[in-house]
Design a protein around this motif. Structure first.
Motif, mmCIF file in Angstrom:
data_model
loop_
_atom_site.group_PDB
_atom_site.id
_atom_site.type_symbol
_atom_site.label_atom_id
_atom_site.label_comp_id
_atom_site.label_asym_id
_atom_site.label_seq_id
_atom_site.Cartn_x
_atom_site.Cartn_y
_atom_site.Cartn_z
ATOM 1 N N GLN A 129 0.851 -1.195 0.000
ATOM 2 C CA GLN A 129 0.000 0.000 0.000
ATOM 3 C C GLN A 129 0.881 1.237 0.000
ATOM 4 O O GLN A 129 1.855 1.315 0.726
ATOM 5 N N GLN A 162 1.821 5.025 0.828
ATOM 6 C CA GLN A 162 1.543 6.118 1.760
ATOM 7 C C GLN A 162 2.417 7.302 1.404
ATOM 8 O O GLN A 162 3.600 7.139 1.094
ATOM 9 N N VAL A 175 3.567 11.028 2.959
ATOM 10 C CA VAL A 175 3.569 11.826 4.180
ATOM 11 C C VAL A 175 4.253 13.154 3.892
ATOM 12 O O VAL A 175 5.452 13.207 3.617
ATOM 13 N N CYS A 198 7.686 15.371 0.699
ATOM 14 C CA CYS A 198 6.698 14.291 0.642
ATOM 15 C C CYS A 198 7.460 12.979 0.539
ATOM 16 O O CYS A 198 8.117 12.720 -0.475
ATOM 17 N N SER A 200 6.075 5.712 0.508
ATOM 18 C CA SER A 200 6.393 4.298 0.742
ATOM 19 C C SER A 200 6.212 3.545 -0.569
ATOM 20 O O SER A 200 5.635 4.061 -1.528
ATOM 21 N N TYR A 209 -2.795 8.417 -5.981
ATOM 22 C CA TYR A 209 -2.538 8.438 -4.544
ATOM 23 C C TYR A 209 -2.360 9.872 -4.055
ATOM 24 O O TYR A 209 -1.699 10.683 -4.726
ATOM 25 N N GLY A 229 -1.434 12.452 -0.505
ATOM 26 C CA GLY A 229 -1.026 12.618 0.874
ATOM 27 C C GLY A 229 -2.143 13.261 1.669
ATOM 28 O O GLY A 229 -3.212 13.571 1.125
ATOM 29 N N GLN A 230 -1.883 13.478 2.954
ATOM 30 C CA GLN A 230 -2.910 14.012 3.846
ATOM 31 C C GLN A 230 -3.003 15.525 3.789
ATOM 32 O O GLN A 230 -3.980 16.104 4.277
#
Length: 124
Positions: A1, A3, A5, A22, A25, A113, A115-116
């Motif tokens: 998965q 991720q 950040v 940023c 993963s 995808y 990020g937050q």
């Protein structure tokens, strides 16, 4: 998965600088197009900059000459160096992975995808 950040956001005065990072993963970073988008309150999420696996770069006109996107494949990290910041740059900035480039820009609808997000606030 996968991720993503983000880090590096904050409050800065107009004319100042910030560098967003940023960290991703997964094992496909080096072959991915990475990008940054931003979203101001009440507005859509807009493309800011992107960098391909071959390090071709794309920017919206309003940040050309002020922002620089770069990548470090050894660290699975993409950066956005922001100089000469303006109050209109205030937004939540989002890192994006796997985004097609059409007409020299990315489209938030096609990003695979996200990020937050990290808040960037530029005071006048």
């Amino acid at each position: 998965q996968v991720q993503l950040v983000e880090s590096g956001g904050g409050l800065v005065q107009a004319g100042g600088s910030l560098r967003l990072s940023c960290a991703a993963s997964g094992r496909t970073f080096s072959s991915s197009t990475m990008g940054w988008f931003r979203q101001a309150p009440g507005k859509e999420r807009d493309f800011v900059a992107a960098i391909t696996w071959g390090s071709s770069t794309y920017y919206i006109d309003s940040v050309k000459g002020r922002f620089t996107i770069s990548r470090d494949n050894a660290k699975n990290t993409v950066y956005l160096q922001m100089n000469s910041l303006k109050p209109e740059d205030t937004a939540v900035y989002y890192c994006a992975k796997d985004l097609p480039i059409f007409g020299s820009k990315g489209d938030a609808q096609t990003v695979r995808y996200w990020g937050q997000g990290t808040q960037v606030t530029v005071s006048s």
